[in-house]
Design an enzyme around this catalytic site. Structure first.
Site, PDB file in Angstrom:
ATOM      1  CG  ASN A 234      -1.680   1.241   1.446  1.00  0.00           C
ATOM      2  OD1 ASN A 234      -1.808   2.045   0.519  1.00  0.00           O
ATOM      3  ND2 ASN A 234      -2.212   1.445   2.641  1.00  0.00           N
TER       4      ASN A 234
ATOM      5  CE  LYS B 270       0.035   3.345   4.803  1.00  0.00           C
ATOM      6  NZ  LYS B 270       0.112   3.485   6.231  1.00  0.00           N
TER       7      LYS B 270
ATOM      8  CG  HIS C  76      -5.706   1.959   5.165  1.00  0.00           C
ATOM      9  ND1 HIS C  76      -5.246   2.951   5.997  1.00  0.00           N
ATOM     10  CD2 HIS C  76      -4.712   1.043   5.070  1.00  0.00           C
ATOM     11  CE1 HIS C  76      -4.011   2.644   6.378  1.00  0.00           C
ATOM     12  NE2 HIS C  76      -3.666   1.493   5.827  1.00  0.00           N
TER      13      HIS C  76
ATOM     14  CD  GLU D  81      -2.768   5.633   6.687  1.00  0.00           C
ATOM     15  OE1 GLU D  81      -2.771   5.699   5.446  1.00  0.00           O
ATOM     16  OE2 GLU D  81      -1.837   5.126   7.345  1.00  0.00           O
TER      17      GLU D  81
ATOM     18  CD  GLU E  59      -3.330  -2.470   7.296  1.00  0.00           C
ATOM     19  OE1 GLU E  59      -2.227  -2.709   6.813  1.00  0.00           O
ATOM     20  OE2 GLU E  59      -3.970  -1.431   7.060  1.00  0.00           O
TER      21      GLU E  59
ATOM     22  N   GLY F  78       2.565   2.327  10.737  1.00  0.00           N
ATOM     23  CA  GLY F  78       3.514   3.422  10.569  1.00  0.00           C
ATOM     24  C   GLY F  78       4.209   3.819  11.860  1.00  0.00           C
TER      25      GLY F  78
ATOM     26  CB  SER G 115       5.316  -1.784  11.849  1.00  0.00           C
ATOM     27  OG  SER G 115       4.909  -0.454  12.131  1.00  0.00           O
TER      28      SER G 115
END
Ligand code: PGA
Length: 252
Positions: free
Chosen positions: A11, A13, A98, A100, A170, A176, A214
């Site tokens: 991904n 992003k 996701h 985010e 996730e 991250g 991560s």
């Protein structure tokens, strides 16, 4: 099922516009040779999809996906991309929900259902991302939060759709941050997700469950070897062709 497991997905992003994406593909193709015992998927920004599609040329072992889509086919929705448009640009997968999107852009569970349905109707394989925040985990609510994200979507899937559907677990606290769920933590949540899938869907036992958060070359093998982990969703480490190639070649 339209893909082989394990699924190793990158991904990107909001990184790698068309020129940088082409450079990435040149380096990645040199570092990763096709193999038929896994599925590798790249999720570039929508604006780079077509460039990546062209750059991979006849390397059809590499699949492409869109990071986000709108459920309508077309219309006055400034800034949005439809599933059919993503498919036209080369996507065969769509990432849905996701963290985010959920936490920074307010995507609701209802929207993740509409987006999943739109992706599947357009012939894309949908990867629904689920995961709890650190506070939710500390409060002992992680499994409930994940089930709440999962159930409204899977209860509306047909058994044919389920063959084009995957989950990515996730944990938000591991995205991250450099914090990775241990293989045991991942296995525990994956088995709870598996129980929900098996209970709710006739073919729930076959839906792949990816781990994300991560993932790096150093921990990818252990995570992929954990029970009920059928793939990896990689963010930061998927931006470096050599690192991503290492992760794509990892043995469970
Ligand atoms: P990360 O991101 O690997 O950089 O933690 C994973 C993701 O958000 O998909």
């Amino acid at each position: 099922m339209s893909f082989r497991t394990p699924i190793i997905a990158g991904n990107w992003k909001m990184h790698l516009g068309p020129s940088q994406a082409r450079e990435f593909i040149t380096e990645f193709l040199a570092a990763y040779q096709p193999r038929d015992d896994r599925t590798v998927v790249l999720f570039p920004p929508a604006v780079s999809l077509e460039a990546v599609h062209h750059s991979i040329g006849d390397r059809r072992d590499l699949r492409l996906g869109v990071q986000h889509l709108h459920w309508e086919a077309e219309g006055a929705f400034t800034g949005e991309t439809s599933a059919a448009m993503a498919a036209d640009a080369g996507a065969t997968f769509a990432l849905i929900g996701h963290s985010e999107r959920r936490h920074l852009f307010g995507e609701t569970i209802e929207e993740t259902l509409r987006k999943t349905q739109a992706a599947l109707a357009a012939g894309l394989s949908a990867v629904l991302c689920v995961g709890e925040t650190l506070q939710e985990r500390r409060d002992g609510r992680a499994e409930q939060v994940v089930a709440d994200q999962l159930l409204p979507v899977i209860r509306n899937l047909s058994s044919a759709d389920a063959g084009n559907f995957a989950i990515a677990y996730e944990p938000v606290w591991a995205i991250g941050t450099g914090e990775t769920a241990s293989p045991a933590d991942a296995a525990a949540m994956h088995s709870s997700i598996r129980a929900v899938l098996s209970r709710e869907l006739p073919s729930g036992a076959a839906v792949p469950i990816l781990y994300g958060g991560s993932v790096k070359p150093a921990n990818a093998g252990d995570l992929l070897a954990a029970p009920e982990v059928q793939g990896l969703l990689v963010g930061g480490a998927s931006l470096k062709p050599a690192d991503f190639a290492m992760i794509c070649n990892v043995s469970p």
